[in-house]
Design a protein around this motif. Structure first.
Motif, PDB file in Angstrom:
ATOM      1  N   PRO B 114     -12.340  -1.580  -6.361  1.00 28.87           N
ATOM      2  CA  PRO B 114     -10.981  -1.943  -5.950  1.00 28.87           C
ATOM      3  C   PRO B 114     -10.401  -3.113  -6.739  1.00 28.87           C
ATOM      4  O   PRO B 114      -9.188  -3.273  -6.806  1.00 28.87           O
ATOM      5  CB  PRO B 114     -11.130  -2.305  -4.460  1.00 28.87           C
ATOM      6  CG  PRO B 114     -12.562  -2.623  -4.281  1.00 28.87           C
ATOM      7  CD  PRO B 114     -13.311  -1.801  -5.275  1.00 28.87           C
ATOM      8  N   SER B 116     -10.542  -3.740  -9.959  1.00 23.24           N
ATOM      9  CA  SER B 116     -10.560  -3.533 -11.409  1.00 23.24           C
ATOM     10  C   SER B 116      -9.372  -4.171 -12.125  1.00 23.24           C
ATOM     11  O   SER B 116      -9.451  -4.481 -13.296  1.00 23.24           O
ATOM     12  CB  SER B 116     -10.604  -2.039 -11.714  1.00 23.24           C
ATOM     13  OG  SER B 116      -9.437  -1.431 -11.190  1.00 23.24           O
ATOM     14  N   GLU B 117      -8.262  -4.392 -11.399  1.00 16.95           N
ATOM     15  CA  GLU B 117      -7.100  -4.983 -12.055  1.00 16.95           C
ATOM     16  C   GLU B 117      -6.858  -6.426 -11.617  1.00 16.95           C
ATOM     17  O   GLU B 117      -5.813  -7.002 -11.894  1.00 16.95           O
ATOM     18  CB  GLU B 117      -5.855  -4.143 -11.749  1.00 16.95           C
ATOM     19  CG  GLU B 117      -5.848  -2.833 -12.519  1.00 16.95           C
ATOM     20  CD  GLU B 117      -4.802  -1.875 -11.990  1.00 16.95           C
ATOM     21  OE1 GLU B 117      -3.762  -2.336 -11.494  1.00 16.95           O
ATOM     22  OE2 GLU B 117      -5.042  -0.660 -12.058  1.00 16.95           O
ATOM     23  N   ASP B 118      -7.825  -6.980 -10.891  1.00 15.35           N
ATOM     24  CA  ASP B 118      -7.666  -8.343 -10.381  1.00 15.35           C
ATOM     25  C   ASP B 118      -8.277  -9.320 -11.384  1.00 15.35           C
ATOM     26  O   ASP B 118      -9.501  -9.415 -11.517  1.00 15.35           O
ATOM     27  CB  ASP B 118      -8.360  -8.449  -9.023  1.00 15.35           C
ATOM     28  CG  ASP B 118      -8.142  -9.788  -8.367  1.00 15.35           C
ATOM     29  OD1 ASP B 118      -7.417  -9.837  -7.368  1.00 15.35           O
ATOM     30  OD2 ASP B 118      -8.703 -10.800  -8.864  1.00 15.35           O
ATOM     31  N   SER B 119      -7.417 -10.054 -12.094  1.00  8.77           N
ATOM     32  CA  SER B 119      -7.896 -10.897 -13.192  1.00  8.77           C
ATOM     33  C   SER B 119      -8.856 -11.985 -12.717  1.00  8.77           C
ATOM     34  O   SER B 119      -9.746 -12.395 -13.456  1.00  8.77           O
ATOM     35  CB  SER B 119      -6.716 -11.511 -13.937  1.00  8.77           C
ATOM     36  OG  SER B 119      -5.840 -12.137 -13.028  1.00  8.77           O
ATOM     37  N   ILE B 122     -12.308 -10.303 -12.214  1.00 13.85           N
ATOM     38  CA  ILE B 122     -12.869  -9.891 -13.501  1.00 13.85           C
ATOM     39  C   ILE B 122     -13.353 -11.118 -14.282  1.00 13.85           C
ATOM     40  O   ILE B 122     -14.414 -11.116 -14.893  1.00 13.85           O
ATOM     41  CB  ILE B 122     -11.829  -9.079 -14.315  1.00 13.85           C
ATOM     42  CG1 ILE B 122     -11.457  -7.793 -13.555  1.00 13.85           C
ATOM     43  CG2 ILE B 122     -12.336  -8.745 -15.711  1.00 13.85           C
ATOM     44  CD1 ILE B 122     -12.611  -6.843 -13.257  1.00 13.85           C
ATOM     45  N   TYR B 255     -14.506  -7.209   1.031  1.00  9.06           N
ATOM     46  CA  TYR B 255     -13.773  -7.926  -0.001  1.00  9.06           C
ATOM     47  C   TYR B 255     -12.337  -8.249   0.434  1.00  9.06           C
ATOM     48  O   TYR B 255     -11.500  -8.594  -0.383  1.00  9.06           O
ATOM     49  CB  TYR B 255     -13.767  -7.109  -1.292  1.00  9.06           C
ATOM     50  CG  TYR B 255     -13.233  -5.697  -1.107  1.00  9.06           C
ATOM     51  CD1 TYR B 255     -11.868  -5.482  -0.988  1.00  9.06           C
ATOM     52  CD2 TYR B 255     -14.081  -4.606  -1.009  1.00  9.06           C
ATOM     53  CE1 TYR B 255     -11.367  -4.205  -0.791  1.00  9.06           C
ATOM     54  CE2 TYR B 255     -13.594  -3.330  -0.818  1.00  9.06           C
ATOM     55  CZ  TYR B 255     -12.234  -3.134  -0.705  1.00  9.06           C
ATOM     56  OH  TYR B 255     -11.741  -1.877  -0.501  1.00  9.06           O
ATOM     57  N   CYS B 256     -12.020  -8.078   1.711  1.00 13.91           N
ATOM     58  CA  CYS B 256     -10.634  -8.283   2.150  1.00 13.91           C
ATOM     59  C   CYS B 256     -10.267  -9.761   2.176  1.00 13.91           C
ATOM     60  O   CYS B 256     -11.104 -10.599   2.443  1.00 13.91           O
ATOM     61  CB  CYS B 256     -10.436  -7.689   3.532  1.00 13.91           C
ATOM     62  SG  CYS B 256     -10.474  -5.903   3.466  1.00 13.91           S
ATOM     63  N   PHE B 257      -9.015 -10.036   1.906  1.00 10.69           N
ATOM     64  CA  PHE B 257      -8.602 -11.437   1.922  1.00 10.69           C
ATOM     65  C   PHE B 257      -7.193 -11.609   2.465  1.00 10.69           C
ATOM     66  O   PHE B 257      -6.415 -10.667   2.548  1.00 10.69           O
ATOM     67  CB  PHE B 257      -8.707 -12.056   0.518  1.00 10.69           C
ATOM     68  CG  PHE B 257      -7.862 -11.369  -0.527  1.00 10.69           C
ATOM     69  CD1 PHE B 257      -6.523 -11.679  -0.689  1.00 10.69           C
ATOM     70  CD2 PHE B 257      -8.425 -10.415  -1.361  1.00 10.69           C
ATOM     71  CE1 PHE B 257      -5.746 -11.059  -1.657  1.00 10.69           C
ATOM     72  CE2 PHE B 257      -7.667  -9.773  -2.336  1.00 10.69           C
ATOM     73  CZ  PHE B 257      -6.316 -10.101  -2.482  1.00 10.69           C
ATOM     74  N   HIS B 305     -14.070   2.444   6.804  1.00  7.04           N
ATOM     75  CA  HIS B 305     -13.748   1.976   5.460  1.00  7.04           C
ATOM     76  C   HIS B 305     -14.965   2.040   4.554  1.00  7.04           C
ATOM     77  O   HIS B 305     -14.914   2.561   3.451  1.00  7.04           O
ATOM     78  CB  HIS B 305     -13.177   0.557   5.476  1.00  7.04           C
ATOM     79  CG  HIS B 305     -12.942   0.046   4.084  1.00  7.04           C
ATOM     80  ND1 HIS B 305     -13.556  -1.062   3.575  1.00  7.04           N
ATOM     81  CD2 HIS B 305     -12.207   0.562   3.078  1.00  7.04           C
ATOM     82  CE1 HIS B 305     -13.189  -1.215   2.306  1.00  7.04           C
ATOM     83  NE2 HIS B 305     -12.371  -0.251   1.983  1.00  7.04           N
ATOM     84  N   TYR B 309     -13.665   6.115   3.949  1.00  7.71           N
ATOM     85  CA  TYR B 309     -12.489   5.929   3.085  1.00  7.71           C
ATOM     86  C   TYR B 309     -12.914   5.557   1.662  1.00  7.71           C
ATOM     87  O   TYR B 309     -12.411   6.108   0.691  1.00  7.71           O
ATOM     88  CB  TYR B 309     -11.552   4.839   3.619  1.00  7.71           C
ATOM     89  CG  TYR B 309     -11.128   4.975   5.061  1.00  7.71           C
ATOM     90  CD1 TYR B 309     -11.031   6.224   5.675  1.00  7.71           C
ATOM     91  CD2 TYR B 309     -10.788   3.846   5.813  1.00  7.71           C
ATOM     92  CE1 TYR B 309     -10.619   6.327   6.997  1.00  7.71           C
ATOM     93  CE2 TYR B 309     -10.379   3.944   7.128  1.00  7.71           C
ATOM     94  CZ  TYR B 309     -10.298   5.179   7.724  1.00  7.71           C
ATOM     95  OH  TYR B 309      -9.898   5.274   9.024  1.00  7.71           O
ATOM     96  N   ARG B 313     -12.689   7.795  -1.953  1.00  5.16           N
ATOM     97  CA  ARG B 313     -11.921   7.339  -3.109  1.00  5.16           C
ATOM     98  C   ARG B 313     -12.803   7.134  -4.339  1.00  5.16           C
ATOM     99  O   ARG B 313     -12.425   7.475  -5.448  1.00  5.16           O
ATOM    100  CB  ARG B 313     -11.197   6.040  -2.767  1.00  5.16           C
ATOM    101  CG  ARG B 313     -10.121   5.638  -3.760  1.00  5.16           C
ATOM    102  CD  ARG B 313      -9.355   4.409  -3.275  1.00  5.16           C
ATOM    103  NE  ARG B 313      -8.366   4.738  -2.263  1.00  5.16           N
ATOM    104  CZ  ARG B 313      -7.046   4.633  -2.441  1.00  5.16           C
ATOM    105  NH1 ARG B 313      -6.561   4.214  -3.580  1.00  5.16           N
ATOM    106  NH2 ARG B 313      -6.218   4.947  -1.481  1.00  5.16           N
TER     107      ARG B 313
END
Ligand SMILES: Cc1cc2nc3c(=O)[nH]c(=O)nc-3n(C[C@H](O)[C@H](O)[C@H](O)COP(=O)(O)OP(=O)(O)OC[C@H]3O[C@@H](n4cnc5c(N)ncnc54)[C@H](O)[C@@H]3O)c2cc1C
Ligand code: SF4
Ligand code: SF4
Lengths: 278, 343
Positions: B114, B116-119, B122, B255-257, B305, B309, B313
């Protein structure tokens, strides 16, 4: 790598008080950076995150159509911390904008050449306003257009100037209604589902775009069913609490469906396959 | 996949290795902590000479705080009416987490799906070097094989250590792991072919064990979403839950925030910090309406989840089988039982 959480600075150019109670205002913004302004492209039905430094960030549907040059507007109902702060702002004040976000209505694909039925209530009408303006600008791409829009009383109707203008046009059928008789009101009277029944829009080759309070949606469905509308012809725009608006933070899920990333627009057919967590 | 030569380091020489690594990195290890009569392991900075204990299972906390600091500054701003100057936080040094169990290491890869686009995330994967440690024994709450991992798994690690016959076999897993091993080559002996064969045979035996379990992800994917959602099981599971959220905070793959702004004297920052779907406020709208206002809805969301879910995905559970939630839940809710009931 792009930072998902940074917003662009924008200036409030104008504020329109939409409702008599003053609780809903439209903010007309201009993005400060000319390059970002020129590159901004959105589809009606998308939203953006409005940010007030020190207060927070909230998702708000984009009320302006991409055909309205250099205008970016949002209609906001005053309800909590950020929306109240926003309502206290003046023209010239700065806010942050992050977006456009979400899928929007498929105006350039499935909806082309179709009859379009728009059903709106309350502030859910904002992205439908964007849609109607877009449809009018690209009128030849669509078949018959019906708009049914209702509010509890005339004072709560949004976009009065546009409503008046649209009502005068003969290329779209506008049905504006209020719940009860009010002195001075010469338009339709009755709940949206009742008006829908009277208008009886044909289901063939048609799509319905629906956004509004749960009760309006609930009672409109049997009407559409009776008129033989199929679930994949009915498009809803969903709303859930959200934070990142990038499919990461976990707040806005309806089962496996993330309102921010997979939505907010969803067909009734798909929605029926999801838990009722909205 | 072994990228360069593996080393062989005697068990009692592990401190030498740590001391060498400590020259180039900020090294963290699980350290024994004591609170009254309660003993547990927790991640802490390694100082030359510190004891490196090998214990069964995982430290109390997962490694997620190295990837999602609690809280994490997204950016800073100054509040004046006419500007909101934004500044991203400064970079941090390279850190090394030494002795990460395969389940915890694997969580990095799962969370990356989830994120992958969070700088920010990463960047942390680039900053944190992971030295894995295979498990020779399992705790009774461990179930990594069910979750798709292995006691000798290397996913998420840069270097993997496996203790065989009182020596660690030290394998490079990633390129940067290989580079580190190269710098150690003159200080420790190279593992022999027979060592490597032993290691591979052991790893293969776990792989075989896992394959003997009918793939639970596949089984779950074949189930109808709403049928699982409407099972009466959720009422039973949630009955005793007190919505404390410990399970989600200790979970390496939760990983929710939430995002909030903090300000003082015209300066502020936008921060994010761990949130949990176990809390009612998680989903509450400004209108007061709450799509998951009831406890059983939230408990259901947690399991759905992780086990429905997410695999629908990404083809993998959002669970690594570390067993922390099983061990620490005050009312003994067991995710393995829930999974069994879902299957
Ligand atoms: C896709 C989408 C489009 C929307 N479009 C509009 C619009 O055009 N006009 C409008 O007035 N409102 C719209 N909303 C609802 C609006 O986002 C909430 O009313 C707003 O977030 C409330 O913020 P607050 O800080 O004033 O309230 P508080 O109660 O103080 O909320 C605290 C925080 O919770 C979150 N939150 C609370 N309620 C909601 C909610 N319903 N949806 C999402 N996040 C929430 C926000 O992050 C908010 O900052 C939309 C919501 C979504 C998801
Ligand atoms: S740790 Fe147990 S009691 Fe606490 S929220 Fe999780 S399942 Fe419920
Ligand atoms: S179980 Fe709940 S808190 Fe954990 S990642 Fe899933 S939605 Fe987030």
């Amino acid at each position: 790598m792009k930072n998902l959480y940074l917003s662009h600075s924008a200036t409030i150019k104008d504020i329109i008080i939409e409702t008599e109670d003053g609780n809903i205002k439209t903010f007309i913004l201009e993005l400060d950076d000319p390059e970002i302004r020129d590159n901004w492209k959105h589809i009606p039905g998308q939203f953006a995150m409005m940010s007030i430094a020190g207060m927070g960030e909230i998702p708000i549907g984009i009320a302006s159509s991409p055909t309205e040059k250099d205008i970016l507007s949002f209609t906001v109902s005053k309800i909590g911390v950020v929306t109240t702060e926003l309502h206290n702002m003046k023209t010239g004040d700065k806010i942050g904008i992050r977006g456009p976000i979400g899928n929007g209505y498929p105006l350039k694909n499935q909806l082309k050449g179709k009859n379009i039925l728009i059903i709106g209530g309350g502030y859910g009408f904002t992205t439908l306003r964007a849609t109607i303006i877009y449809l009018i600008e690209n009128r030849k791409d669509y078949n018959e257009i019906n708009v049914i829009y209702g509010a509890r009383n005339p004072g709560l109707l949004l976009y009065k100037k546009e409503l008046e203008e649209w009502s005068k046009r003969n290329d779209i059928n506008c049905h504006i209604t209020v719940d009860r008789e009010v002195p001075g009101w010469t338009g339709l009277v009755g709940f949206v589902p009742q008006i829908l029944e009277k208008v009886s829009p044909e289901s063939e080759n048609s799509f319905a775009l629906i956004c509004g309070p749960p009760a309006m949606i609930k009672f409109s469905m049997p009407v559409l069913e009776k008129l033989t509308w199929h679930d994949n012809q009915i498009l809803f725009s969903m709303e859930n609490r959200m934070k990142c608006a990038a499919g990461v933070c976990g707040h806005c899920n309806i089962g496996p469906f993330y309102v921010c990333k997979d939505g907010p627009v969803i067909t009734r057919e798909k929605l029926k396959q999801l838990p009722t967590e909205y | 996949m072994t990228l360069s030569k593996a080393l062989k380091i005697a068990e009692n020489e592990i401190k030498n290795l740590l001391n060498i690594l400590n020259d180039s990195f900020q090294v963290f290890i699980p350290k024994l902590k004591e609170k009254t009569s309660y003993k547990f392991y927790e991640w802490d900075i390694y100082n030359n000479g510190d004891e490196f204990n090998i214990f069964i299972g995982v430290p109390k906390s997962s490694i997620k705080s190295f990837f999602f600091p609690q809280p994490e500054t997204l950016f800073k701003f100054s509040i004046q009416k006419d500007t909101t100057a934004l500044k991203e936080p400064e970079e941090e040094n390279k850190r090394m987490l030494f002795g990460v169990r395969p389940c915890d290491a694997r969580s990095i890869i799962l969370n990356k799906l989830p994120y992958s686009e969070d700088s920010y995330y990463i960047k942390k994967t680039e900053q944190n070097i992971i030295i894995g440690l295979s498990c020779n024994e399992r705790r009774n709450s461990c179930f990594c094989l069910w979750a798709g991992g292995s006691p000798m798994g290397t996913e998420g690690t840069d270097i993997s250590l496996t203790l065989i016959d009182a020596s660690f076999i030290v394998e490079a897993i990633t390129e940067r792991g290989g580079k580190i091993i190269e710098t150690l080559g003159d200080k420790f002996p190279v593992a022999s072919t027979s060592d490597i064969e032993k290691l591979n045979a052991l790893r293969a035996s776990y792989e075989k064990q896992r394959q003997s379990i009918p793939d639970p992800v596949k089984k779950i994917q074949d189930k109808n979403l709403l049928e699982l959602y409407d099972k009466p099981l959720w009422n039973d599971v949630s009955l005793s839950c007190i919505n404390c959220g410990i399970c989600t905070f200790l979970c390496p793959t939760c990983y929710c925030f939430d995002i909030q702004d903090e300000t003082s004297k015209g300066q502020g920052k936008r921060i994010r910090f761990w949130d949990s779907c176990m809390f009612p406020l998680f989903t509450q709208h400004a209108t007061g309406h709450n799509p998951r206002g009831a406890k059983h809805q939230r408990v259901r969301n947690r399991f759905m989840h992780k086990l429905k879910y997410f695999p629908d995905r990404y083809n993998v559970f959002s669970c690594v089988g570390c067993g922390r939630c099983i061990k620490e839940c005050p009312v003994n809710i067991d995710i393995r039982e829930v999974l069994r009931d879902m299957l």
